[in-house]
Design a protein around this motif. Structure first.
Motif, short mmCIF file in Angstrom:
data_model
loop_
_atom_site.label_atom_id
_atom_site.label_comp_id
_atom_site.label_asym_id
_atom_site.label_seq_id
_atom_site.Cartn_x
_atom_site.Cartn_y
_atom_site.Cartn_z
N SER A 16 -102.61 -115.03 32.43
CA SER A 16 -102.62 -114.08 31.31
C SER A 16 -101.48 -113.08 31.41
N HIS A 17 -100.37 -113.50 32.03
CA HIS A 17 -99.25 -112.58 32.23
C HIS A 17 -98.08 -112.91 31.32
N GLY A 18 -98.38 -113.41 30.14
CA GLY A 18 -97.34 -113.65 29.16
C GLY A 18 -96.61 -114.96 29.33
N GLU A 19 -97.12 -115.86 30.20
CA GLU A 19 -96.44 -117.13 30.41
C GLU A 19 -96.89 -118.12 29.36
N ASN A 20 -95.94 -118.68 28.62
CA ASN A 20 -96.24 -119.63 27.56
C ASN A 20 -96.25 -121.04 28.15
N LEU A 21 -97.37 -121.44 28.77
CA LEU A 21 -97.46 -122.71 29.46
C LEU A 21 -98.57 -123.56 28.86
N THR A 22 -98.41 -124.87 28.94
CA THR A 22 -99.36 -125.81 28.35
C THR A 22 -100.05 -126.60 29.46
N VAL A 23 -101.35 -126.76 29.34
CA VAL A 23 -102.09 -127.56 30.30
C VAL A 23 -101.92 -129.03 29.94
N VAL A 24 -101.49 -129.83 30.90
CA VAL A 24 -101.31 -131.27 30.69
C VAL A 24 -102.68 -131.94 30.60
N THR A 25 -102.88 -132.73 29.55
CA THR A 25 -104.16 -133.43 29.37
C THR A 25 -104.08 -134.91 29.73
N HIS A 26 -102.86 -135.44 29.81
CA HIS A 26 -102.70 -136.85 30.18
C HIS A 26 -101.32 -137.06 30.80
N PHE A 27 -101.19 -138.19 31.49
CA PHE A 27 -99.92 -138.56 32.09
C PHE A 27 -99.47 -139.91 31.54
N ILE A 28 -98.18 -140.17 31.67
CA ILE A 28 -97.60 -141.45 31.26
C ILE A 28 -97.15 -142.19 32.51
N LEU A 29 -97.69 -143.38 32.71
CA LEU A 29 -97.32 -144.19 33.87
C LEU A 29 -96.08 -145.02 33.56
N ILE A 102 -102.68 -142.27 30.90
CA ILE A 102 -103.93 -142.10 31.62
C ILE A 102 -104.32 -140.63 31.51
N SER A 103 -105.58 -140.37 31.25
CA SER A 103 -106.04 -138.99 31.10
C SER A 103 -105.92 -138.23 32.42
N PHE A 104 -105.91 -136.90 32.32
CA PHE A 104 -105.83 -136.09 33.54
C PHE A 104 -107.01 -136.40 34.45
N GLY A 105 -108.21 -136.49 33.86
CA GLY A 105 -109.40 -136.81 34.66
C GLY A 105 -109.33 -138.19 35.27
N GLY A 106 -108.82 -139.15 34.47
CA GLY A 106 -108.66 -140.51 34.99
C GLY A 106 -107.66 -140.57 36.12
N CYS A 107 -106.60 -139.78 36.01
CA CYS A 107 -105.58 -139.72 37.07
C CYS A 107 -106.18 -139.14 38.35
N VAL A 108 -106.95 -138.07 38.21
CA VAL A 108 -107.59 -137.45 39.37
C VAL A 108 -108.56 -138.43 40.03
N TYR A 178 -99.73 -127.86 36.07
CA TYR A 178 -98.99 -128.93 35.39
C TYR A 178 -98.77 -128.50 33.94
N CYS A 179 -97.51 -128.31 33.57
CA CYS A 179 -97.25 -127.66 32.28
C CYS A 179 -96.22 -128.39 31.42
N VAL A 184 -95.35 -140.18 35.35
CA VAL A 184 -95.61 -140.50 36.76
C VAL A 184 -94.78 -141.72 37.13
N ASP A 185 -93.93 -141.56 38.14
CA ASP A 185 -92.99 -142.62 38.51
C ASP A 185 -93.69 -143.68 39.38
N ASN A 186 -94.68 -144.33 38.78
CA ASN A 186 -95.40 -145.42 39.45
C ASN A 186 -96.30 -146.08 38.41
N PHE A 187 -97.03 -147.13 38.82
CA PHE A 187 -97.95 -147.79 37.89
C PHE A 187 -99.38 -147.32 38.09
N PHE A 188 -99.58 -146.35 38.97
CA PHE A 188 -100.88 -145.72 39.15
C PHE A 188 -100.66 -144.29 39.63
N CYS A 189 -101.71 -143.48 39.55
CA CYS A 189 -101.61 -142.09 39.98
C CYS A 189 -101.81 -142.00 41.49
#
Length: 327
Positions: A16-29, A102-108, A178-179, A184-189
């Motif tokens: 909440s300190h004025g940082e304009n950042l976005t939460v990543v919801t998915h990744f690209i393999l 792949i979704s963030f949850g799926g990656c985790v 992650y903003c 993701v430089d691989n075929f899996f997380c």
């Protein structure tokens, strides 16, 4: 707001300190490099590998042997099935898809189960070396030392150790911010390529990864080498036939250990550096090694071959007995 609370959860604090950042919801393999246009060939090849992995390891699990060694070998087969299932089905699906997301949850989840099964397998291979040490160096008391209670206790311990390791590694990874970068430089997380996408300095996390995954791999490898050194020395006093059988079993185990731990040491001993060979090694680690394990053990072990022959013999007998006589 719900969005603000979600950001606080993923970022591990209040942004909440004025940082304009976005939460990543998915990744690209990014997948396997240099395979453009080869998807129609790679899909059936890796599908065949996966089906053979399932079949080979399930055969070992149902072979019907009841010794401590095969109790651990069945655990190894179960882990190999799970290990391959974490990554290969997603890889197969991506061969047929243009959007390799792949979704963030799926990656985790993929990272958690990948490290759970990988670390548990490392511990299991070390326990199997101890089992071989007792069997070869103290055969008269083998069944007393490696009784059912001890085997179950060892199995529970290695699974607990793998769970703690995976929770620690995954927990450190998802606490990073992650903003923006999503590829993701691989075929899996996996932890090394994912933490490179974090919007913060990850040097401390990388050192912790080396201390965790890399150190576990190296220490277990050293323990295994020392164990088999002691075994080889003790075999010098054995008769030729007993020595040949023991060496065959040890050779099979050492082959599996080298294939598996070689990958872990190569990848996790220097997570901050990425080589083009990483993806090739990862393909071999996730799709090929789980298939080689049952082949190595069944081809080099007479007891396992006899058990599988009996298993197939029973099935053939049941099928032939169910066919009514004619004529």
């Amino acid at each position: 707001s719900l969005t603000h609370l979600t950001e606080c959860f993923f970022w591990g604090g209040d942004r909440s300190h004025g940082e304009n950042l976005t939460v990543v919801t998915h990744f690209i393999l990014l997948g396997i490099p240099h395979t453009e246009g080869l998807q129609n060939i790679l899909f059936p090849v890796f599908l065949l590998f996966y089906m053979c992995t399932l079949l080979g390891n399930l055969l070992i699990m149902t072979a019907g042997l009841h010794t401590p060694m095969y109790f651990f070998l069945s655990n190894l087969s179960f882990i190999d099935v799970c290990h391959a299932t974490v990554t290969v089905p997603k890889m197969l699906a991506d061969f047929l898809s243009t959007a390799k997301t792949i979704s963030f949850g799926g990656c985790v989840a993929q990272m958690f189960f990948l490290h759970l099964f990988a670390c548990t397998e490392i511990f299991l291979l070390t326990v199997m070396a101890y089992d071989r040490y007792v069997a070869i160096c103290n055969p008269m008391h083998y069944l007393t030392i490696m009784n059912q209670k001890v085997c179950l206790l060892l199995a529970g311990t290695i699974w607990l150790g793998g769970t703690v390791h995976s929770l620690a590694l995954t927990g450190m990874t998802i606490k990073l911010p992650y903003c923006g970068p999503q590829k993701v430089d691989n075929f899996f997380c996996d932890v090394p390529p994912v933490i490179r996408l974090a919007c913060t300095d990850t040097y401390v996390i990388e050192i912790l990864i080396v201390s965790n995954s890399g150190l576990i791999s190296v220490v277990c490898f050293v323990v295994l080498v020392v164990s088999y050194g002691i075994i080889l020395v003790s075999l010098r006093k054995r008769l030729a036939e007993g020595r040949r059988k023991a060496l065959s079993t040890c050779a099979a185990h050492l082959t599996v250990v080298t294939l598996f731990l070689g990958h872990c040491i190569f990848i996790y001993s220097r997570p901050s550096t990425s080589f083009s060979e990483d993806k090739v090694v990862s393909v071999f680690f996730t799709a090929v090694t789980p298939l080689l394990n049952p082949i190595i053990y069944t081809l080099r072990n007479e007891d396992m071959k006899q058990a599988l022959n009996k298993l197939f013999g029973r099935k053939v007998t049941k099928v032939s007995g169910s066919i009514p006589a004619t004529g």
